[in-house]
Design an enzyme around this catalytic site. Structure first.
Site, mmCIF file in Angstrom:
data_model
loop_
_atom_site.group_PDB
_atom_site.id
_atom_site.type_symbol
_atom_site.label_atom_id
_atom_site.label_comp_id
_atom_site.label_asym_id
_atom_site.label_seq_id
_atom_site.Cartn_x
_atom_site.Cartn_y
_atom_site.Cartn_z
ATOM 1 N N ARG B 526 -31.830 -9.286 -68.433
ATOM 2 C CA ARG B 526 -32.376 -9.853 -67.534
ATOM 3 C C ARG B 526 -32.498 -11.417 -67.629
ATOM 4 N NH1 ARG B 526 -37.129 -11.449 -69.353
ATOM 5 N NH2 ARG B 526 -37.883 -12.325 -67.390
ATOM 6 N N VAL B 731 -25.212 -8.678 -69.118
ATOM 7 C CA VAL B 731 -24.005 -7.899 -69.873
ATOM 8 C C VAL B 731 -24.575 -7.503 -71.298
ATOM 9 C CG1 VAL B 731 -22.934 -9.857 -71.031
ATOM 10 C CG2 VAL B 731 -21.547 -7.840 -70.360
ATOM 11 N N GLU B 733 -26.636 -5.324 -72.558
ATOM 12 C CA GLU B 733 -26.935 -3.879 -72.874
ATOM 13 C C GLU B 733 -25.728 -3.115 -72.396
ATOM 14 O OE1 GLU B 733 -31.409 -3.059 -72.652
ATOM 15 O OE2 GLU B 733 -30.661 -4.347 -71.167
#
Lengths: 157, 777
Positions: B526, B731, B733
């Site tokens: 996030r 991106v 995770e």
């Protein structure tokens, strides 16, 4: 019972009194304040404590400080003494080979030891030499590319 | 395509010079002359009542400066979502390894000796280690007062040892089975695994003369850490500062307050600074590992390969204490985020056991169910005789499709799959014995939005301030913490872009709880999206204040102004303007206040700005799912028929990131995620028998080395999001999610065995090959 020893680190001599059971990594970090060498596990598994001992890459958590008096020790702080970065340090920056950075000093010194002995190392030799240095962030991809770029540059000399 | 100056460039990270020279200070590098060493006493029992704790002999040991037990704490339960544990065990221990007491002494040897002198009397209770058994009526109850616990999660419906459960249904599955040409059923198991960061949990705490505590912690969410320490020790926030330090990798494991409150207690009691570092043994036995899982899937398809029905049950072992309640909801996304499936019944459970606690780890719950789902899809494709990539393309969600009541916006899955197809076309070559290719996809993250453009269910997570210096350079103040994935760098790039100054002109103050606004933490993929949004808004606010200040002096309206080259000037007339430095200095007079840009991730005014770019009409009351993080991987493996060892030959990873603010950083996240996933696929497993860990060190818990990995071919897709800064998604995770399934699928292609349990150790692969060939391998 402390032993009086002289440690030669990064070209400087240090007079110290250390207990015989203390590993070199602890003496470097706590007694000399050279915290660039990390202590990731204390058991020789992770390689973050890598230093150069007479030019060879070794785990400083597996060495007793009293055993290496008067030997030539290089830590990451000794690689750019006048502020001019070593080609490996520059390559790590250029290739994006540094994420969290905790394994970086160990990787750079291991790579230096490899390239000092075998300047034209290829990808397989590089990967083999790094096998004792754990990196969890990069997948080793850009690390290998960075070291290879220095090897290929040197190979042409 | 808009041309940007600074964003979209692979600029070197702000802190990289310090990292390559060893100058960076991690939380274990903070030295004090009178610093003590802290050590924790762990429970030797899996489940027991504590009858007594006697510290008298340890206190008498010379060199021991403080010993703490629950008696030194206000008895307040803490936790990140469910308040289910005490800082130090109170009346019970619930796992082998639970902290019971702690010691601060002059050196490590004295501290360890003191631990051995502490006498704890336990009365053992029956324990349960299998989550399926823990779900049965009559199983030993691990948290007796569970329903009375405070919990921050939206869903909290505990029953017995089942902490949370969720159900999702769609269509009419019982009728749907009749229409299926093929039905495939199987179960998949994944073990607990460890984050494996090279920097262990190390905390340094020091108390000043006024009683104020400074903490240097290996933690990526310092504001939450402060909150939890204050809650645990009943202290006001004014007495705690979490100071910035470099964080050596997180992967989800450095967001809880586990050792930090203990370190603070020792510092307060001894009056001296304390360093508390976990050994790898303690890391592997007492920190929050990734939840183990059992997933059962039943999938039905038509003859042509249309997905018709999916029935799934996922059981997560959350151990004795839970980090975040929410597995059931998250696993729904991972199972359902990519395909059109008209009939679904999904049940998911998060269950307590007497194993070590479980928690967040890179895409929590996703790698577990993605291993199941992507392996399952492949088997169905094989049985139908359809190419696995074509099968996925056929059923993939498209823009505007509705899933779980949300309209999917800007999905990248089809583009990622097409690029994977192209890669396979170019690289596949001739089939060789014992070699094979496997593909898997992933879905992660995404933002719930309502059609007016407001981000839904998003409390104030991130705020940022942009301060201008008198010479026109800028300072960005953000609560974000750099743990290696590059957020500080990307945020500086955003400020430089918006203000028309250089990347080197932006310095960043980050992470310090004293000096930065509240920040939820570097997590959940996030950061670029949410923190980036708050930073962009703060920089734009500063820019608008500069325009306001300039408008008067230049006698124009603010709408006629532009900002570039370090100046505010009339659009089209760069010579008619003033430098940012002049304006910032004069603001005290022109505006009556210094220029300070303020931005928050949830802000009024976003709605109308976004509405202009709205691609399709949405029905009233319908939610959108913006910024889904889709990806596709392909891997070539070779299996040694004599040993079952799986070797990687080639790896391709394609991810839709919306917009790559720093492409080199994005590649690094993809490559790192692949490396992470390879460990999960092939090597890593915390082996626990009756609550006791059999491999609590890095010799037997095998992290991937440089020899286990190969060069990784990355491909970045950029399908912009609606709400992300410059269209960015995330991106960090998703890159580790498809790896295990891709490798399992490649092994099936290579030697025809389907392994449904991780990791794919040589033993498992070899035994499967033996079984297949009737023992004549």
């Amino acid at each position: 019972m402390k032993h009086n020893i002289t440690l030669r680190v990064n070209g400087e001599s240090y007079q110290l009194a250390v207990e015989p059971h203390r590993p070199l990594v602890d003496v470097l970090r706590n007694d000399l304040g050279l915290t660039g060498t990390k202590k990731g596990c204390g058991h020789g598994h992770c390689g973050t404590c890598t230093i150069l001992l007479d030019g060879k890459a070794v785990n400083s958590c597996l060495i007793l400080a009293v055993d290496v008096a008067d030997r030539n020790i290089v830590t990451i702080e000794g690689l750019a003494p006048d502020g001019k970065l070593h080609p490996l340090q520059e390559a790590f920056i250029r290739h994006g080979a540094v994420q969290c950075g905790f394994c970086t000093p160990g990787l750079i010194l291991t790579a230096k030891a490899l390239l000092d002995e075998n300047p034209a190392s290829g990808p397989e030799e590089i990967r083999f030499a790094l096998a004792g240095n754990i990196c969890r962030c990069t997948g080793y991809a850009k690390v290998v590319k960075a070291i290879l770029s220095v090897a290929q540059g040197r190979g042409k000399e | 395509m808009t041309e940007y100056r600074i964003i979209g460039q692979s600029l070197p990270k702000k802190e990289v010079g310090d990292k390559v020279t060893g100058k960076s200070k991690y939380s274990g590098d903070i030295l004090f002359p009178d610093m003590l060493i802290g050590k924790i006493l762990h429970s030797p029992c899996s489940h027991a009542r504590i009858l007594s704790i006697d510290t008298s002999r340890a206190t008498a040991l010379p060199g021991v400066k403080a010993i703490v037990t629950h008696e030194d704490t206000p008895l307040i339960r803490i936790g990140r979502t469910v308040m289910d544990r005490y800082v130090l065990a109170y009346d019970r221990v619930r796992f082998l390894g639970e902290p019971v007491a702690a010691v601060a002494a002059v050196d490590e040897e004295t501290a360890e000796e003191a631990l051995e002198l502490i006498r704890v009397e336990y009365d053992e209770l029956p324990a349960v280690f299998d989550p399926l058994q823990a779900m049965e009526p009559g199983a030993p109850l691990i948290h007796e007062g569970l329903s009375s616990y405070e919990c921050l999660a939206a869903k909290f419906n505990p029953q017995g040892n089942v902490l949370s459960q969720g159900m999702f249904t769609e269509g009419e599955i019982e009728k749907a089975w009749k229409y299926c040409y093929l039905i495939h059923e199987d179960s998949y198991r994944t073990p607990p695994v460890y984050h494996g960061f090279t920097q262990p949990h190390e905390t340094t705490a020091a108390v000043d003369a006024s009683g104020r505590v400074t903490i240097w912690a290996a933690n990526k969410a310092p504001h939450l850490l402060r909150q939890m320490v204050c809650q645990a020790l009943n202290l006001p926030m004014s007495r705690i500062r979490v100071a910035p330090s470099t964080v050596g990798g997180d992967f989800g494991g450095k967001g809880n307050a586990h050792t930090e409150p203990i370190c603070v207690l020792l510092a307060l009691k001894s009056g001296q600074p304390v360093r508390l570092t976990l050994s790898r043994h303690e890391e592997l036995t007492s920190t929050f590992l990734r939840e183990a899982s059992v997933t059962h899937l039943k999938m039905g398809v038509s003859k042509d390969g249309d997905l018709i029905a999916l029935q799934g049950k996922v059981v997560y072992d959350t151990g004795a204490y839970c980090d975040v309640v929410g597995g059931p909801t998250a696993s729904g996304t991972s199972l359902l985020g990519l395909h059109r499936i008209p009939n679904v019944v999904l049940n998911a459970y998060q269950v307590y056991t007497n194993n070590s606690p479980r928690g967040q780890m890179r895409a929590p719950t996703s790698p577990q169910v993605a291993f199941a789902m992507e392996s399952h899809l492949d088997m169905v494709a094989w049985k139908l005789g359809i190419d696995p990539v074509e099968f996925r393309l056929r059923n993939a969600l498209e823009e505007g499709d509705i899933l779980r009541g949300q309209r999917i916006m800007n999905p990248g899955i089809k583009e990622a799959l097409r690029r994977t197809q192209e890669y396979l076309r170019q690289n596949r070559g001739e089939a060789k014995p014992n070699q094979g290719w496997g593909v898997a996809t992933c879905d992660y993250g995404g933002m719930a939005m309502d059609p007016s453009g407001y981000l839904k269910n998003a409390p104030l997570e991130s705020s940022a301030w942009v301060k201008l210096n008198e010479d026109g350079t800028a300072v960005l103040i953000t609560g974000v913490t750099e743990q290696g994935c590059g957020p500080v760098t990307v945020m500086a790039q955003i400020v430089a872009e918006v203000l028309g100054i250089g990347y080197e002109d932006v310095s960043v103050v980050s992470s310090d709880t004293d000096g930065t606004p509240f920040e939820l933490g570097t997590s959940g993929s996030r950061t670029t999206h949410r923190v980036g949004l708050s930073v962009k808004l703060a920089a734009e606010d500063a820019r608008n204040q500069l325009f306001e200040a300039a408008a008067g002096s230049l006698e124009v309206s603010a709408s006629e102004l532009a900002i570039s080259g370090g100046r505010v000037h009339m659009q089209g007339y760069p010579e008619r303007g003033m430098s940012i430095g002049e304006l910032a200095t004069a603001a005290a007079i022109t505006l009556g206040r210094p220029i300070l840009g303020i931005g928050s991730a949830l802000q009024k005014g976003i709605g109308s700005a976004l509405r202009k770019g709205k691609p399709i009409a949405a029905s009233k009351g319908e939610e959108w799912r913006d910024a889904p993080q889709h990806g596709a991987h392909a891997v070539q493996v070779e299996v040694d028929p004599g040993t079952g060892q799986v070797r990687l030959l080639k790896y391709f990873a394609c991810h839709d990131v919306g917009f790559a603010l720093n492409p080199q950083n994005v590649e690094g996240q993809i490559e790192g995620g692949v490396g992470f996933g390879v460990g999960y696929a092939l090597f890593e497993e915390v082996l626990i028998k009756e609550g006791k860990t059999l491999n609590p060190d890095l010799t037997d818990y095998r992290l991937p080395t440089s020899c286990d990995l190969v060069d990784i071919d990355t491909d970045i897709v950029e399908i912009p999001s609606i709400s992300g800064p410059f269209g960015a998604k995330g991106v960090g995770e998703p890159s580790n999610v498809p790896v295990a399934a891709a490798i399992a699928n490649a092994v099936y292609d290579a030697v025809g065995v389907r392994i449904t349990q991780l990791p794919l150790t040589p033993e498992r692969v070899f035994q499967a090959m033996q079984l297949k060939s009737g023992g004549n391998a």
